[in-house]
Design a protein around this motif. Sequence first.
Motif, PDB file in Angstrom:
ATOM      1  N   UNK A 134       5.238   4.801  14.914  1.00 37.33           N
ATOM      2  CA  UNK A 134       6.161   3.736  15.283  1.00 37.33           C
ATOM      3  C   UNK A 134       5.511   2.393  15.524  1.00 37.33           C
ATOM      4  N   UNK A 135       4.161   2.301  15.377  1.00 39.28           N
ATOM      5  CA  UNK A 135       3.475   1.040  15.671  1.00 39.28           C
ATOM      6  C   UNK A 135       2.859   0.412  14.432  1.00 39.28           C
ATOM      7  N   UNK A 136       2.671   1.168  13.379  1.00 37.61           N
ATOM      8  CA  UNK A 136       1.991   0.623  12.219  1.00 37.61           C
ATOM      9  C   UNK A 136       0.491   0.503  12.447  1.00 37.61           C
ATOM     10  N   UNK A 137      -0.186  -0.057  11.490  1.00 35.64           N
ATOM     11  CA  UNK A 137      -1.627  -0.274  11.575  1.00 35.64           C
ATOM     12  C   UNK A 137      -1.909  -1.533  12.380  1.00 35.64           C
ATOM     13  N   UNK A 138      -2.811  -1.411  13.352  1.00 35.79           N
ATOM     14  CA  UNK A 138      -3.178  -2.570  14.162  1.00 35.79           C
ATOM     15  C   UNK A 138      -4.688  -2.760  14.123  1.00 35.79           C
ATOM     16  N   UNK A 182       3.587   0.786   2.745  1.00 36.54           N
ATOM     17  CA  UNK A 182       3.243  -0.213   3.751  1.00 36.54           C
ATOM     18  C   UNK A 182       3.174  -1.598   3.112  1.00 36.54           C
ATOM     19  N   UNK A 214      -9.013  -0.241  12.173  1.00 39.10           N
ATOM     20  CA  UNK A 214      -7.608  -0.218  12.558  1.00 39.10           C
ATOM     21  C   UNK A 214      -7.319   1.068  13.317  1.00 39.10           C
ATOM     22  N   UNK A 242       0.843  -1.180   0.000  1.00 43.56           N
ATOM     23  CA  UNK A 242       0.000   0.000   0.000  1.00 43.56           C
ATOM     24  C   UNK A 242       0.886   1.241   0.000  1.00 43.56           C
ATOM     25  N   UNK A 302       0.279  -5.716   9.305  1.00 44.90           N
ATOM     26  CA  UNK A 302       1.055  -4.678   8.627  1.00 44.90           C
ATOM     27  C   UNK A 302       2.445  -4.509   9.230  1.00 44.90           C
ATOM     28  N   UNK A 303       3.393  -4.116   8.382  1.00 49.73           N
ATOM     29  CA  UNK A 303       4.665  -3.607   8.859  1.00 49.73           C
ATOM     30  C   UNK A 303       4.528  -2.148   9.228  1.00 49.73           C
ATOM     31  N   UNK A 304       5.618  -1.569   9.754  1.00 49.30           N
ATOM     32  CA  UNK A 304       5.557  -0.185  10.208  1.00 49.30           C
ATOM     33  C   UNK A 304       5.741   0.822   9.072  1.00 49.30           C
ATOM     34  N   UNK A 328       0.743   5.276   1.366  1.00 48.02           N
ATOM     35  CA  UNK A 328      -0.011   6.172   2.229  1.00 48.02           C
ATOM     36  C   UNK A 328       0.587   7.566   2.175  1.00 48.02           C
ATOM     37  N   UNK A 376      -8.677   4.097  11.190  1.00 46.39           N
ATOM     38  CA  UNK A 376      -9.019   3.827   9.800  1.00 46.39           C
ATOM     39  C   UNK A 376     -10.001   2.674   9.719  1.00 46.39           C
ATOM     40  N   UNK A 435      -9.390   1.465   2.058  1.00 41.24           N
ATOM     41  CA  UNK A 435      -9.387   2.231   3.293  1.00 41.24           C
ATOM     42  C   UNK A 435     -10.124   3.552   3.158  1.00 41.24           C
ATOM     43  N   UNK A 436     -10.700   3.975   4.283  1.00 44.69           N
ATOM     44  CA  UNK A 436     -11.274   5.299   4.378  1.00 44.69           C
ATOM     45  C   UNK A 436     -10.205   6.338   4.668  1.00 44.69           C
ATOM     46  N   UNK A 453      -4.418   4.452   3.596  1.00 39.44           N
ATOM     47  CA  UNK A 453      -3.600   3.668   2.670  1.00 39.44           C
ATOM     48  C   UNK A 453      -4.325   3.408   1.354  1.00 39.44           C
TER      49      UNK A 453
END
Lengths: 113, 113
Positions: B40-44, A87, B35, A36, A103-105, A38, B90, B104-105, A44
Amino acid sequence: EDQVTQSPEALRLQEGESSSLNCSYTVSGLRGLFWYRQDPGKGPEFLFTLYSAGEEKEKERLKATLTKKESFLHITAPKPEDSATYLCAVQAVGGGSNYKLTFGKGTLLTVNP
Amino acid sequence: NAGVTQTPKFRVLKTGQSMTLLCAQDMNHEYMYWYRQDPGMGLRLIHYSVGEGTTAKGEVPDGYNVSRLKKQNFLLGLESAAPSQTSVYFCASSGGSHDNEQFFGPGTRLTVL
Protein backbone atom coordinates in the motif's frame (compact mmCIF):
# COMPACT_ATOMS: atom_id res chain seq x y z
CA GLU A 1 6.50 17.62 -3.87
CA ASP A 2 6.33 15.17 -6.77
CA GLN A 3 3.29 12.90 -6.72
CA VAL A 4 2.21 9.90 -8.76
CA THR A 5 -1.26 8.36 -8.59
CA GLN A 6 -2.09 5.14 -10.39
CA SER A 7 -5.56 3.82 -11.15
CA PRO A 8 -7.19 1.46 -10.82
CA GLU A 9 -5.46 -0.25 -7.90
CA ALA A 10 -6.43 -3.62 -9.35
CA LEU A 11 -7.81 -4.70 -12.70
CA ARG A 12 -9.07 -8.10 -13.71
CA LEU A 13 -9.42 -8.87 -17.44
CA GLN A 14 -10.32 -11.82 -19.55
CA GLU A 15 -7.73 -12.97 -22.06
CA GLY A 16 -8.09 -10.83 -25.18
CA GLU A 17 -9.97 -8.03 -23.38
CA SER A 18 -8.07 -4.79 -24.05
CA SER A 19 -7.88 -2.04 -21.42
CA SER A 20 -5.78 0.84 -20.11
CA LEU A 21 -3.97 1.69 -16.89
CA ASN A 22 -3.69 5.31 -15.79
CA CYS A 23 -0.82 7.22 -14.17
CA SER A 24 -1.50 10.81 -13.11
CA TYR A 25 1.44 12.88 -11.99
CA THR A 26 2.38 16.21 -10.46
CA VAL A 27 5.98 17.27 -10.88
CA SER A 28 7.78 20.62 -11.01
CA GLY A 29 9.40 19.77 -14.31
CA LEU A 30 9.27 16.36 -15.96
CA ARG A 31 12.53 14.80 -17.02
CA GLY A 32 11.03 11.39 -17.72
CA LEU A 33 8.11 9.10 -16.94
CA PHE A 34 8.90 5.44 -16.48
CA TRP A 35 6.82 2.27 -16.61
CA TYR A 36 7.95 -0.90 -14.88
CA ARG A 37 6.50 -4.38 -14.58
CA GLN A 38 6.86 -6.29 -11.30
CA ASP A 39 6.16 -10.00 -10.91
CA PRO A 40 5.49 -11.42 -7.42
CA GLY A 41 8.67 -11.86 -5.40
CA LYS A 42 10.84 -10.11 -7.98
CA GLY A 43 12.31 -6.69 -8.62
CA PRO A 44 10.73 -4.21 -11.03
CA GLU A 45 11.59 -4.72 -14.69
CA PHE A 46 11.96 -1.68 -16.93
CA LEU A 47 9.43 -1.28 -19.76
CA PHE A 48 9.41 2.28 -21.14
CA THR A 49 10.63 5.82 -20.67
CA LEU A 50 8.59 8.74 -22.04
CA TYR A 51 10.08 12.22 -22.12
CA SER A 52 7.57 14.63 -23.66
CA ALA A 53 3.84 15.05 -24.17
CA GLY A 54 2.62 13.27 -27.26
CA GLU A 55 5.30 10.62 -27.13
CA GLU A 56 4.28 6.97 -27.54
CA LYS A 57 6.22 3.72 -27.18
CA GLU A 58 5.21 0.14 -27.90
CA LYS A 59 6.43 -3.26 -26.86
CA GLU A 60 4.50 -6.36 -27.88
CA ARG A 61 0.95 -5.91 -26.49
CA LEU A 62 1.84 -2.81 -24.47
CA LYS A 63 1.69 0.80 -25.60
CA ALA A 64 2.54 3.75 -23.36
CA THR A 65 1.41 7.31 -24.05
CA LEU A 66 2.12 10.62 -22.31
CA THR A 67 0.28 13.91 -21.85
CA LYS A 68 1.23 16.90 -19.67
CA LYS A 69 -0.71 15.47 -16.72
CA GLU A 70 -0.92 11.72 -17.17
CA SER A 71 0.29 8.61 -18.88
CA PHE A 72 -1.62 5.58 -20.07
CA LEU A 73 -0.44 2.03 -20.46
CA HIS A 74 -2.66 0.39 -23.05
CA ILE A 75 -2.80 -3.38 -23.10
CA THR A 76 -4.11 -4.89 -26.32
CA ALA A 77 -5.46 -8.46 -26.35
CA PRO A 78 -3.73 -9.38 -23.08
CA LYS A 79 -2.57 -12.88 -22.24
CA PRO A 80 -2.32 -14.52 -18.80
CA GLU A 81 1.45 -13.96 -18.85
CA ASP A 82 0.79 -10.20 -18.80
CA SER A 83 -0.47 -10.59 -15.23
CA ALA A 84 1.77 -8.49 -12.96
CA THR A 85 1.88 -5.24 -11.04
CA TYR A 86 2.61 -2.27 -13.30
CA LEU A 87 4.45 0.62 -11.70
CA CYS A 88 4.68 4.20 -12.93
CA ALA A 89 7.42 6.59 -11.80
CA VAL A 90 8.46 10.16 -12.57
CA GLN A 91 11.84 11.82 -12.57
CA ALA A 92 12.01 15.58 -12.11
CA VAL A 93 14.52 17.98 -13.60
CA GLY A 94 16.92 20.14 -11.68
CA GLY A 95 19.06 20.12 -8.57
CA GLY A 96 19.28 17.21 -6.21
CA SER A 97 16.20 15.50 -7.58
CA ASN A 98 17.86 14.90 -10.91
CA TYR A 99 18.41 11.22 -10.33
CA LYS A 100 15.52 10.17 -8.13
CA LEU A 101 12.34 8.39 -9.12
CA THR A 102 9.00 8.93 -7.41
CA PHE A 103 6.84 5.85 -7.76
CA GLY A 104 3.11 5.31 -7.72
CA LYS A 105 1.61 2.45 -5.73
CA GLY A 106 1.03 0.35 -8.83
CA THR A 107 -1.84 -1.40 -10.60
CA LEU A 108 -2.22 -5.14 -10.07
CA LEU A 109 -3.31 -6.63 -13.37
CA THR A 110 -4.77 -10.14 -13.52
CA VAL A 111 -5.56 -11.70 -16.89
CA ASN A 112 -7.74 -14.79 -16.73
CA PRO A 113 -7.55 -17.45 -19.46
CA ASN B 1 26.39 -10.33 -17.01
CA ALA B 2 24.53 -10.71 -13.70
CA GLY B 3 23.09 -7.17 -13.61
CA VAL B 4 22.16 -6.15 -10.05
CA THR B 5 22.51 -8.74 -7.30
CA GLN B 6 21.51 -8.50 -3.64
CA THR B 7 22.66 -10.44 -0.60
CA PRO B 8 20.96 -11.96 1.37
CA LYS B 9 17.59 -12.84 -0.16
CA PHE B 10 15.85 -13.31 3.21
CA ARG B 11 16.71 -12.35 6.77
CA VAL B 12 14.99 -12.40 10.14
CA LEU B 13 16.29 -10.09 12.88
CA LYS B 14 15.33 -9.40 16.45
CA THR B 15 14.66 -5.83 17.53
CA GLY B 16 17.93 -4.05 18.24
CA GLN B 17 20.13 -6.29 16.09
CA SER B 18 22.20 -4.88 13.28
CA MET B 19 22.82 -6.05 9.76
CA THR B 20 24.18 -5.00 6.37
CA LEU B 21 22.55 -5.58 3.01
CA LEU B 22 24.90 -5.83 0.05
CA CYS B 23 24.13 -4.67 -3.47
CA ALA B 24 26.48 -5.32 -6.38
CA GLN B 25 26.22 -4.31 -10.04
CA ASP B 26 28.41 -5.28 -12.98
CA MET B 27 27.19 -2.68 -15.50
CA ASN B 28 29.70 0.01 -14.52
CA HIS B 29 26.82 2.27 -13.47
CA GLU B 30 27.56 5.52 -11.66
CA TYR B 31 24.30 5.80 -9.74
CA MET B 32 22.94 3.36 -7.18
CA TYR B 33 19.82 3.45 -5.01
CA TRP B 34 18.19 1.70 -2.09
CA TYR B 35 14.38 1.47 -1.90
CA ARG B 36 11.95 -0.16 0.44
CA GLN B 37 8.61 -1.54 -0.68
CA ASP B 38 5.71 -1.91 1.72
CA PRO B 39 2.12 -2.99 1.00
CA GLY B 40 0.00 0.00 0.00
CA MET B 41 3.01 2.36 0.07
CA GLY B 42 4.83 1.74 -3.18
CA LEU B 43 8.58 2.01 -3.58
CA ARG B 44 10.22 4.66 -1.42
CA LEU B 45 13.80 5.87 -1.77
CA ILE B 46 15.97 5.40 1.32
CA HIS B 47 19.43 6.59 0.19
CA TYR B 48 21.23 6.97 -3.09
CA SER B 49 24.71 7.49 -4.49
CA VAL B 50 25.79 9.41 -7.58
CA GLY B 51 29.30 7.99 -7.61
CA GLU B 52 31.97 6.15 -5.68
CA GLY B 53 32.49 7.70 -2.27
CA THR B 54 29.25 9.72 -2.35
CA THR B 55 25.90 9.15 -0.65
CA ALA B 56 22.74 11.20 -0.17
CA LYS B 57 19.45 10.90 1.72
CA GLY B 58 16.25 9.94 0.02
CA GLU B 59 12.66 10.10 1.19
CA VAL B 60 12.89 7.76 4.23
CA PRO B 61 16.53 7.71 5.46
CA ASP B 62 16.01 7.51 9.24
CA GLY B 63 17.39 4.35 10.85
CA TYR B 64 19.59 3.47 7.86
CA ASN B 65 23.16 4.19 6.83
CA VAL B 66 24.89 3.53 3.52
CA SER B 67 28.37 3.35 2.06
CA ARG B 68 29.75 3.31 -1.48
CA LEU B 69 33.43 2.49 -1.10
CA LYS B 70 33.63 0.78 -4.49
CA LYS B 71 31.76 1.79 -7.63
CA GLN B 72 30.16 -1.61 -8.05
CA ASN B 73 28.93 -2.00 -4.45
CA PHE B 74 26.35 -0.14 -2.37
CA LEU B 75 25.82 -1.24 1.24
CA LEU B 76 22.73 -0.55 3.36
CA GLY B 77 23.13 -0.82 7.12
CA LEU B 78 20.63 -1.07 9.93
CA GLU B 79 22.36 -0.26 13.21
CA SER B 80 19.48 -1.13 15.55
CA ALA B 81 16.63 -2.84 13.74
CA ALA B 82 13.01 -1.98 14.58
CA PRO B 83 9.79 -3.79 13.60
CA SER B 84 8.90 -0.78 11.41
CA GLN B 85 11.85 -1.74 9.20
CA THR B 86 10.18 -5.00 8.22
CA SER B 87 9.96 -4.63 4.45
CA VAL B 88 11.28 -5.74 1.10
CA TYR B 89 14.44 -3.86 0.14
CA PHE B 90 15.42 -3.27 -3.46
CA CYS B 91 18.68 -1.98 -4.82
CA ALA B 92 18.85 -0.34 -8.24
CA SER B 93 21.48 1.21 -10.48
CA SER B 94 21.49 3.51 -13.49
CA GLY B 95 24.04 4.71 -15.96
CA GLY B 96 23.79 8.48 -16.13
CA SER B 97 22.08 11.61 -17.37
CA HIS B 98 20.73 10.39 -20.69
CA ASP B 99 20.53 6.76 -19.66
CA ASN B 100 18.00 7.14 -16.93
CA GLU B 101 16.33 3.81 -16.55
CA GLN B 102 17.07 2.13 -13.25
CA PHE B 103 17.79 -1.58 -13.17
CA PHE B 104 16.58 -3.37 -10.07
CA GLY B 105 17.90 -6.28 -8.09
CA PRO B 106 15.73 -9.21 -6.94
CA GLY B 107 15.14 -7.82 -3.45
CA THR B 108 15.80 -8.77 0.17
CA ARG B 109 12.87 -9.67 2.39
CA LEU B 110 13.64 -8.52 5.94
CA THR B 111 11.54 -9.34 8.98
CA VAL B 112 12.25 -7.67 12.32
CA LEU B 113 10.63 -9.38 15.30
